[in-house]
Design an enzyme around this catalytic site. Structure first.
Site, PDB file in Angstrom:
ATOM      1  N   HIS A 124      27.358   1.488 -37.661  1.00 38.87           N
ATOM      2  CA  HIS A 124      26.180   1.886 -36.882  1.00 38.87           C
ATOM      3  C   HIS A 124      26.567   2.920 -35.820  1.00 38.87           C
ATOM      4  O   HIS A 124      25.874   3.907 -35.606  1.00 38.87           O
ATOM      5  CB  HIS A 124      25.588   0.679 -36.133  1.00 38.87           C
ATOM      6  CG  HIS A 124      25.058  -0.415 -37.007  1.00 38.87           C
ATOM      7  ND1 HIS A 124      25.626  -1.657 -37.066  1.00 38.87           N
ATOM      8  CD2 HIS A 124      23.986  -0.460 -37.840  1.00 38.87           C
ATOM      9  CE1 HIS A 124      24.938  -2.430 -37.888  1.00 38.87           C
ATOM     10  NE2 HIS A 124      23.936  -1.735 -38.376  1.00 38.87           N
ATOM     11  N   SER A 148      26.637  -5.998 -41.009  1.00 35.02           N
ATOM     12  CA  SER A 148      26.348  -7.106 -40.082  1.00 35.02           C
ATOM     13  C   SER A 148      26.542  -8.446 -40.787  1.00 35.02           C
ATOM     14  O   SER A 148      26.914  -9.439 -40.175  1.00 35.02           O
ATOM     15  CB  SER A 148      24.905  -7.007 -39.587  1.00 35.02           C
ATOM     16  OG  SER A 148      24.684  -5.730 -39.036  1.00 35.02           O
TER      17      SER A 148
END
Ligand code: AMP
Length: 281
Positions: free
Chosen positions: A37, A188
């Site tokens: 990210h 994640s």
């Protein structure tokens, strides 16, 4: 970094920035941030853009409600990472803010054949949900540039189509997949892997590399079978191991000399579902 929870406050802030001649880069996420990210935030900063990251776990893209319930939330750590990367703005809306008229009334886009293959076939309704949330976020942020990760290859194509369907001039930049040392694509969901699961998780990438390396020597069906066997032996349940046209994502039966191709794998290990892809060139 400024944090906004209300879309009107964010719009007001960005309108001022834009009237001062600043261009906006946007990185939509669901949080539990990692270096993948952050590489998108860095790409936006490197272009000198006012960089907005959003964190919102979008319920409408989860066809599996246990996956939604288990989705990691690490907001304090996310804020630290974003500050470290020089992110200018974090948008942290709640569901009411994203879907003021309720999720049923949010506009639905049609992505045609793109949303019925691969992830679309395995997760019915997933891309409708992705389209809904990103359309709403694009309406609020009105970015000049949208940064997406190639790790979610099909999502990149769907969102490129969304930008066109919405008639926006937003440029879409696709950033390379960040990986752990053993090749595992950062995600994640990797936080949910147990130690033994994590120890074998790099195998997905090794399979993708083997699909790429064997393209001139072995029929794809054989490589596909080898990968399937290998993954199963190590405790994975593969959902798909496919070779597809890199532009349309329509599955290919064998390697092509003329098309750009991509190999994609989705596999479960325990109750975690991992996806990854590689360009086959
Ligand atoms: P997510 O929070 O999973 O919705 O992801 C938000 C954005 O980060 C999407 O554009 C993803 O494709 C991107 N992203 C996720 N993982 C990676 C990674 N390992 N490398 C680069 N980009 C990623």
């Amino acid at each position: 970094m400024v944090i906004f929870r209300k879309s009107t406050d964010l719009s007001d802030f960005l309108n001022v920035k834009q009237s001062e001649g600043n261009r906006t880069g946007f990185v939509p996420t669901m949080g539990a941030l990692h270096k993948g990210h952050i590489s998108l935030v860095e790409a936006s900063k490197q272009r000198g853009l006012t960089t907005v990251c959003s964190i919102f776990i979008n319920p409408t893209q989860f066809n599996d409600k246990t996956d939604l319930a288990k989705y990691p939330v690490t907001t304090d750590a996310d804020i630290e990472l974003l500050i470290g990367a020089g992110c200018d703005v974090l948008f942290l809306p709640d569901e009411q803010e994203v879907y003021p008229g309720g999720t049923d009334r949010a506009r639905v886009y049609d992505f045609g054949a793109l949303e019925t293959v691969l992830e679309g076939a395995m997760r019915p309704g997933h891309f409708k949900g992705v389209g809904q949330v990103v359309a709403r976020l694009l309406d609020v942020v009105k970015p000049d540039v949208l940064f997406l990760g190639n790790k979610d290859y099909q999502q990149c194509l769907v969102l490129g189509m969304l930008v066109n369907l919405m008639g926006l001039k937003t440029e879409v930049v696709r950033c390379p997949t960040r990986r752990e040392e053993d090749g595992l694509a950062m995600s994640s969901r990797n936080r949910r892997l147990t130690e033994p699961q994590r120890a074998v998780a790099g195998l997905i990438y090794q399979c993708l590399v083997s699909i790429q390396l064997k393209k001139d020597a072995t029929p794809f069906a054989i490589v596909q079978r080898e990968c399937d066997d290998l993954l199963r032996k190590k405790g994975f349940s593969p959902e798909y191991i496919e070779l597809a046209d890199a532009v349309t994502l329509q599955p290919l039966e064998d390697y092509s000399q003329t098309r750009q191709m991509v190999a994609l794998i989705a596999a479960r290990i325990g109750d975690t579902r991992l996806i990854d892809n590689i360009a086959v060139v």
